[in-house]
Enzyme design. Structure first.
Site, PDB file in Angstrom:
ATOM      1  N   LYS A  13       0.840  -1.204   0.000  1.00  0.00           N
ATOM      2  CA  LYS A  13       0.000   0.000   0.000  1.00  0.00           C
ATOM      3  C   LYS A  13       0.876   1.254   0.000  1.00  0.00           C
ATOM      4  CE  LYS A  13      -1.934  -1.122   3.950  1.00  0.00           C
ATOM      5  NZ  LYS A  13      -1.249  -2.400   4.233  1.00  0.00           N
ATOM      6  N   ARG A  88      -9.212   1.292   9.067  1.00  0.00           N
ATOM      7  CA  ARG A  88      -8.802  -0.058   9.455  1.00  0.00           C
ATOM      8  C   ARG A  88      -9.937  -0.824  10.125  1.00  0.00           C
ATOM      9  NH1 ARG A  88      -3.296   0.462   8.802  1.00  0.00           N
ATOM     10  NH2 ARG A  88      -2.063  -0.976  10.002  1.00  0.00           N
ATOM     11  N   ARG A 127      11.800  -6.166   4.928  1.00  0.00           N
ATOM     12  CA  ARG A 127      11.634  -4.729   4.667  1.00  0.00           C
ATOM     13  C   ARG A 127      12.686  -3.930   5.424  1.00  0.00           C
ATOM     14  NH1 ARG A 127       6.020  -1.744   5.437  1.00  0.00           N
ATOM     15  NH2 ARG A 127       6.037  -2.821   7.436  1.00  0.00           N
ATOM     16  N   ARG A 160      11.736  -2.235  10.934  1.00  0.00           N
ATOM     17  CA  ARG A 160      10.672  -1.850  11.864  1.00  0.00           C
ATOM     18  C   ARG A 160      10.504  -2.925  12.928  1.00  0.00           C
ATOM     19  NH1 ARG A 160       5.481   0.122   8.406  1.00  0.00           N
ATOM     20  NH2 ARG A 160       4.405  -1.153   9.961  1.00  0.00           N
ATOM     21  N   ARG A 171      -0.309  -9.172  13.334  1.00  0.00           N
ATOM     22  CA  ARG A 171      -0.921  -8.092  12.539  1.00  0.00           C
ATOM     23  C   ARG A 171      -1.859  -8.674  11.480  1.00  0.00           C
ATOM     24  NH1 ARG A 171       4.354  -5.366  10.585  1.00  0.00           N
ATOM     25  NH2 ARG A 171       3.023  -4.136   9.217  1.00  0.00           N
TER      26      ARG A 171
HETATM   27  P1  AP5 Z   1       4.843  -1.606   1.872  1.00  0.00           P
HETATM   28  O1  AP5 Z   1       4.563  -0.766   0.672  1.00  0.00           O
HETATM   29  O2  AP5 Z   1       5.526  -0.979   3.024  1.00  0.00           O
HETATM   30  O3  AP5 Z   1       3.500  -2.359   2.311  1.00  0.00           O
HETATM   31  P2  AP5 Z   1       2.280  -1.867   3.178  1.00  0.00           P
HETATM   32  O4  AP5 Z   1       1.064  -2.511   2.605  1.00  0.00           O
HETATM   33  O5  AP5 Z   1       2.274  -0.370   3.259  1.00  0.00           O
HETATM   34  O6  AP5 Z   1       2.618  -2.560   4.559  1.00  0.00           O
HETATM   35  P3  AP5 Z   1       2.725  -2.030   6.052  1.00  0.00           P
HETATM   36  O7  AP5 Z   1       3.312  -3.136   6.844  1.00  0.00           O
HETATM   37  O8  AP5 Z   1       3.419  -0.707   6.146  1.00  0.00           O
HETATM   38  O9  AP5 Z   1       1.224  -1.833   6.389  1.00  0.00           O
HETATM   39  P4  AP5 Z   1       0.556  -1.943   7.708  1.00  0.00           P
HETATM   40  O10 AP5 Z   1      -0.826  -1.583   7.269  1.00  0.00           O
HETATM   41  O11 AP5 Z   1       0.644  -3.204   8.449  1.00  0.00           O
HETATM   42  O12 AP5 Z   1       1.344  -0.918   8.657  1.00  0.00           O
HETATM   43  P5  AP5 Z   1       1.087   0.625   8.990  1.00  0.00           P
HETATM   44  O13 AP5 Z   1       2.367   1.315   8.934  1.00  0.00           O
HETATM   45  O14 AP5 Z   1      -0.081   1.152   8.232  1.00  0.00           O
HETATM   46  O15 AP5 Z   1       5.683  -2.879   1.379  1.00  0.00           O
HETATM   47  C1  AP5 Z   1       6.092  -3.867   2.277  1.00  0.00           C
HETATM   48  C2  AP5 Z   1       7.466  -4.436   1.861  1.00  0.00           C
HETATM   49  O16 AP5 Z   1       7.334  -5.120   0.618  1.00  0.00           O
HETATM   50  C3  AP5 Z   1       8.523  -3.347   1.613  1.00  0.00           C
HETATM   51  O17 AP5 Z   1       9.769  -3.860   1.950  1.00  0.00           O
HETATM   52  C4  AP5 Z   1       8.430  -3.074   0.103  1.00  0.00           C
HETATM   53  O18 AP5 Z   1       9.652  -2.608  -0.405  1.00  0.00           O
HETATM   54  C5  AP5 Z   1       8.097  -4.482  -0.425  1.00  0.00           C
HETATM   55  N1  AP5 Z   1       7.235  -4.489  -1.585  1.00  0.00           N
HETATM   56  C6  AP5 Z   1       6.209  -3.637  -1.888  1.00  0.00           C
HETATM   57  N2  AP5 Z   1       5.621  -4.014  -3.048  1.00  0.00           N
HETATM   58  C7  AP5 Z   1       6.273  -5.129  -3.471  1.00  0.00           C
HETATM   59  C8  AP5 Z   1       6.117  -5.984  -4.599  1.00  0.00           C
HETATM   60  N3  AP5 Z   1       5.164  -5.788  -5.512  1.00  0.00           N
HETATM   61  N4  AP5 Z   1       6.965  -7.059  -4.707  1.00  0.00           N
HETATM   62  C9  AP5 Z   1       7.939  -7.295  -3.786  1.00  0.00           C
HETATM   63  N5  AP5 Z   1       8.153  -6.497  -2.696  1.00  0.00           N
HETATM   64  C10 AP5 Z   1       7.307  -5.442  -2.540  1.00  0.00           C
HETATM   65  O19 AP5 Z   1       0.583   0.519  10.516  1.00  0.00           O
HETATM   66  C11 AP5 Z   1       1.466   0.190  11.569  1.00  0.00           C
HETATM   67  C12 AP5 Z   1       0.704   0.187  12.882  1.00  0.00           C
HETATM   68  O20 AP5 Z   1       0.130   1.490  13.143  1.00  0.00           O
HETATM   69  C13 AP5 Z   1      -0.493  -0.764  12.967  1.00  0.00           C
HETATM   70  O21 AP5 Z   1      -0.105  -2.083  13.299  1.00  0.00           O
HETATM   71  C14 AP5 Z   1      -1.339  -0.097  14.053  1.00  0.00           C
HETATM   72  O22 AP5 Z   1      -0.810  -0.352  15.327  1.00  0.00           O
HETATM   73  C15 AP5 Z   1      -1.143   1.382  13.767  1.00  0.00           C
HETATM   74  N6  AP5 Z   1      -2.144   1.935  12.854  1.00  0.00           N
HETATM   75  C16 AP5 Z   1      -1.896   2.525  11.637  1.00  0.00           C
HETATM   76  N7  AP5 Z   1      -3.029   2.930  11.066  1.00  0.00           N
HETATM   77  C17 AP5 Z   1      -4.030   2.596  11.936  1.00  0.00           C
HETATM   78  C18 AP5 Z   1      -5.439   2.740  11.881  1.00  0.00           C
HETATM   79  N8  AP5 Z   1      -6.061   3.312  10.830  1.00  0.00           N
HETATM   80  N9  AP5 Z   1      -6.158   2.271  12.931  1.00  0.00           N
HETATM   81  C19 AP5 Z   1      -5.566   1.700  14.000  1.00  0.00           C
HETATM   82  N10 AP5 Z   1      -4.216   1.525  14.106  1.00  0.00           N
HETATM   83  C20 AP5 Z   1      -3.472   1.971  13.064  1.00  0.00           C
END
Ligand code: AP5
Length: 226
Positions: A13, A88, A127, A160, A171
């Site tokens: 994402k 979420r 990552r 991370r 997660r």
């Molecule tokens: P990346 O693009 O970083 O993937 P992502 O979908 O953004 O994954 P995240 O782990 O960041 O999402 P998340 O939703 O769990 O965490 P968030 O930070 O929002 O890509 C991932 C990896 O794959 C990278 O290394 C990238 O280079 C690689 N990659 C990408 N595309 C690829 C491809 N096509 N092929 C191969 N490799 C690829 O949230 C963190 C925490 O914050 C949550 O756990 C929660 O505690 C809190 N939080 C955040 N938002 C909320 C909310 N709305 N409500 C409640 N808690 C929240």
């Protein structure tokens, strides 16, 4: 252009949202990034969310909605935004509907990136993020040129804390319980577009661009980057 990006942890994402943000010149708002910055700063929000982030659980809806409301109130969101990692929960989706209604705005699209759980664990355990500019790498699929350093700014790369395999699995469970129903919410509202997230970054970016060009053409495409 007002967009939301949905999908499990590791679906890409953030990677795709940053490309759309550059190309359509709209802010990329990741609630995860906002919370990590608050933890780093050690402010009140940071103290309240730290434990949730470290354990891989969700931050309470009320706080997330408040933080998002403030962010969307900033001037750069006047012409649109791409929300990454919000909503979420169904409660957050309803709150966003109300917020947009109050602003006299509508959502253009919800993009859903689907990825099998085992691929997510593999991706996230490899990552690496840049401490200085936030650029995102993957040791196997998107490695930096110099190990441990960012291609853009030579900053230090780090892992991370919530990308340890056990926390990623937690997660993913939270995602299935709390966030998968949000996908159905937008499917019913007929604003959802599905993408398979197990293709290459470039292939997915191409599909996303094609789908979004049909909604709002980008005036001046930018160079593709990480
Ligand atoms: P990346 O693009 O970083 O993937 P992502 O979908 O953004 O994954 P995240 O782990 O960041 O999402 P998340 O939703 O769990 O965490 P968030 O930070 O929002 O890509 C991932 C990896 O794959 C990278 O290394 C990238 O280079 C690689 N990659 C990408 N595309 C690829 C491809 N096509 N092929 C191969 N490799 C690829 O949230 C963190 C925490 O914050 C949550 O756990 C929660 O505690 C809190 N939080 C955040 N938002 C909320 C909310 N709305 N409500 C409640 N808690 C929240």
């Amino acid at each position: 252009m007002r967009l939301i990006f949905l999908g499990p942890p590791g679906a890409g994402k953030g990677t795709q949202a940053s490309k759309v943000s550059e190309r359509w010149r709209i802010p990329h708002i990741s609630t995860g990034d906002v919370f990590r910055a608050a933890v780093k700063e050690g402010n009140d929000v940071g103290r309240r969310v730290k434990g949730h982030l470290e354990g891989g659980g969700l931050v309470p809806d009320e706080l997330v909605v408040e933080v998002l409301k403030q962010r969307l109130g900033q001037a750069d969101c006047a012409n649109g935004f791409v929300l990454d990692g919000f909503p979420r929960t169904v409660e957050q989706a309803r709150a966003l509907d109300e917020l947009l209604q109050d602003r006299g705005e509508t959502l253009d699209r919800a993009l859903y990136f689907d990825l099998p759980g085992e691929v997510a664990v593999e991706r996230l355990s490899g990552r690496r993020m840049c401490r200085s500019c936030g650029a995102n790498y993957q040791v196997k699929y998107i490695p930096s040129k110099k190990e441990g350093r960012c291609d853009r700014c030579d900053g230090e790369l780090y892992q991370r804390q919530d990308d340890q395999p056990e926390t990623v699995r937690h997660r993913l469970r939270v995602y299935v319980e709390e966030t998968a129903p949000v996908v159905d919410y937008y499917r019913k509202a007929q604003s959802l577009r599905d993408f398979r997230a197990d293709a290459s970054v470039e292939e997915i970016a191409e599909q996303v661009s094609r789908a979004l060009e049909a909604v709002v053409p980008a005036n001046r495409p930018q160079e593709e980057g990480h």
